[in-house]
Design an enzyme around this catalytic site. Sequence first.
Site, PDB file in Angstrom:
ATOM      1  N   SER A   1      39.217  46.187   0.076  1.00  0.00           N
ATOM      2  CA  SER A   1      38.833  47.159   1.107  1.00  0.00           C
ATOM      3  C   SER A   1      38.691  48.580   0.592  1.00  0.00           C
ATOM      4  O   SER A   1      38.028  49.400   1.213  1.00  0.00           O
ATOM      5  CB  SER A   1      39.845  47.119   2.249  1.00  0.00           C
ATOM      6  OG  SER A   1      41.151  47.306   1.747  1.00  0.00           O
TER       7      SER A   1
ATOM      8  N   LYS B   1      36.255  52.215   5.393  1.00  0.00           N
ATOM      9  CA  LYS B   1      36.410  53.107   6.547  1.00  0.00           C
ATOM     10  C   LYS B   1      35.101  53.745   7.004  1.00  0.00           C
ATOM     11  O   LYS B   1      34.906  54.014   8.180  1.00  0.00           O
ATOM     12  CB  LYS B   1      37.432  54.197   6.235  1.00  0.00           C
ATOM     13  CG  LYS B   1      38.864  53.690   6.062  1.00  0.00           C
ATOM     14  CD  LYS B   1      39.427  53.174   7.377  1.00  0.00           C
ATOM     15  CE  LYS B   1      40.898  52.785   7.253  1.00  0.00           C
ATOM     16  NZ  LYS B   1      41.394  52.147   8.489  1.00  0.00           N
TER      17      LYS B   1
ATOM     18  N   GLU C   1      42.838  60.804  12.851  1.00  0.00           N
ATOM     19  CA  GLU C   1      44.137  60.676  12.214  1.00  0.00           C
ATOM     20  C   GLU C   1      43.911  59.948  10.900  1.00  0.00           C
ATOM     21  O   GLU C   1      42.934  59.219  10.760  1.00  0.00           O
ATOM     22  CB  GLU C   1      45.090  59.868  13.100  1.00  0.00           C
ATOM     23  CG  GLU C   1      44.948  58.344  12.978  1.00  0.00           C
ATOM     24  CD  GLU C   1      43.608  57.792  13.460  1.00  0.00           C
ATOM     25  OE1 GLU C   1      42.974  58.460  14.301  1.00  0.00           O
ATOM     26  OE2 GLU C   1      43.182  56.711  12.986  1.00  0.00           O
TER      27      GLU C   1
END
Lengths: 416, 268
Positions: free
Chosen positions: A398, A109, A131
């Site tokens: 990830s 991210k 969010e």
Amino acid sequence: MSSVENDKDLIGIDLSTVDWNSFPDEKGHFGIYGGRFAAETLMDAIEELGDAYESLKDNPQFQKDYDDDLRHYVGRPSPLYHAERWSRELGGAQIYLKREDLNHTGAHKINNTIGQALLAKHMGKPRIIAETGAGQHGVATATIAARLGLECVVYMGEVDVARQAPNVYRMKLLGAEVIPVTSGSKTLKDALNEAMRDWVTNVDNTFYCIGTVAGPHPYPMMVRDFQTIIGREAKEQCLEQTGRLPDALIACVGGGSNAIGLFHEFLPDLDVEMIGVEPAGLGLDTDKHAAPLSMAKPGVLHGNRMYLLADEDGQVTEPHSISAGLDYPGVGPEHCFLKDTGRANYVAIKDDEAMEAFHALTRIEGIIPALESSHALAYAMKLAPTMSSDKNIIVNLSGRGDKDINTVAALEGIKL
Amino acid sequence: MNRLTNCFEKLNQSGKKALMPYITAGDSNPSITVPLMHRMVESGADIIELGIPFSDPMADGPTVQLACERALVHHTSLRDTIAMMTEFRKTDDTTPVVLMGYLNPVETMGYEEFAQAASSVGVDGLLTVDLPPEEATDIVPILKSHNIDPIFLLSPTTTNERIKKISDAGSGFLYYVSLKGVTGSNALNVNEVAERVQTIKSISSLPVAVGFGVKDAETASAVSKVSDGSIVGSAIVKIIENNIDDADTIMDQIGALLVSMRTAMDKS
């Protein structure tokens, strides 16, 4: 007859003729997907963002700042790790893990939040909102906001606040305000609704940092661009380690940012198979899943057209996944495009299969994966044994699973 | 016949402004919606905005969100909303009704099927808040061919270039959102609204109605002085929220609010 059908123009297209970099078009469309379905109150801000991104993305100084941050702050390049022991146990293809879990803050991210935060800074927006589902995007946003001295507000569904308590606390430590969202299903989609409401209200001083490859154009394109570092590195590392391109790529798909990040660089390499793994929850034959590409038709939500879980009245249905980060009823428009063209295949993995993969990787390789990434690993466990041992698969790991240990422990009846 | 255009023309001739209340279909239950529409007309409403319930009303504040949730408890759908129109038109063939909501229910039903069904029961306009004109090139001609006006929003940040584009795509009237934020927000600045409406009118020949922040007789009157109509939403929905199981009180209080607005608007 419903007008909601997938994109017939994309189906059966000759993949060797597609210029993958020409998508989206200038209005943000990937075939019928994507676009800019936003209230007029946001259009000016969205256009301003699009213009700012267009003018900065090829700016050498902006690129240098971004690259420097990825290298010295995030710790890139992330390794491509040959999971030899696990590959041997599975008895088939060699599995390589792209170690996004080793990034600062523990997931892919941050590749995106650094890019968007630099953009916010350039645009003179002192306040950044986000969010979050699993909390990884929230943490990544709060982290870079702390470093750049930006005010940070994170919207998070009440259900996710409860199941991702460690990340909530991390965000607070980083100085962010975490606002629990109590509307709707109280998960990621509702957090997105609430963030959009905030943006509409505070549009003058606020930058909305979306965490996935969805939302009104330019978000799906911009977030993709910031995540393609994953695939660029993986390609180079794979060539260096194995002397050739991989045979298959596997990544989990909620909104789809880590998968696009891995896939995009390989799109023209038609011999590289791409598999996106959606969460099947309790099973695709139940209503407890979050697998729109497998089970749904196109619809419009959150500023773009995409495959969307909805009922026959067009009401968005509540998704379910064991992993908060995949618990979303839609999926980024570029994945919809890749599905319809047939360039990528999409499969689904159930909660219990993901759990099995979580334990397998932890015990066999000493790597605790995020529950999101465990879906990709679970599909690798199915695929690898069907391939010969001279084939190579890259799985996007990830994120790391530290945030999930409470969930896993609770499932096994253990109180921490 | 086009009810919206007729309505604004008539009001214009008599020097009056449009009073345009909003309710969500099926809030607080489906049986109240049609009687409430009639009551609103009796109390001075010129045009009714009937909300299509949606699971994710992103541009709305908590008041309309809760209204959607109440309506969805009864599974009030777009088809149900259209059925309510059939009922309403049995005794009222003149009051224009605009359906207002989000694109996904309309897209799920199908543009053509929606337009046919809505047109056949006397729906006069459609406003989907998450559909700017750029994405509306497919639906606009379909709506217009069925005599349904596509209504678009304008905001305080809409550029003159976009005002032109939006005005060209829309018909019936333009809906000016008076402030930045979601429905039910406060702090309406009448001078600012007046200035913006003037700008819009210098670019477009369509009537301009103003919504967001109209909550009582005073604001309705102030806004109508500088525009062609006042849209009142959250203040009405709030009455339903406060009296969920009491249909009589809902009718009486909404009726009284509209009468007070009508009186104040006509005085000026």
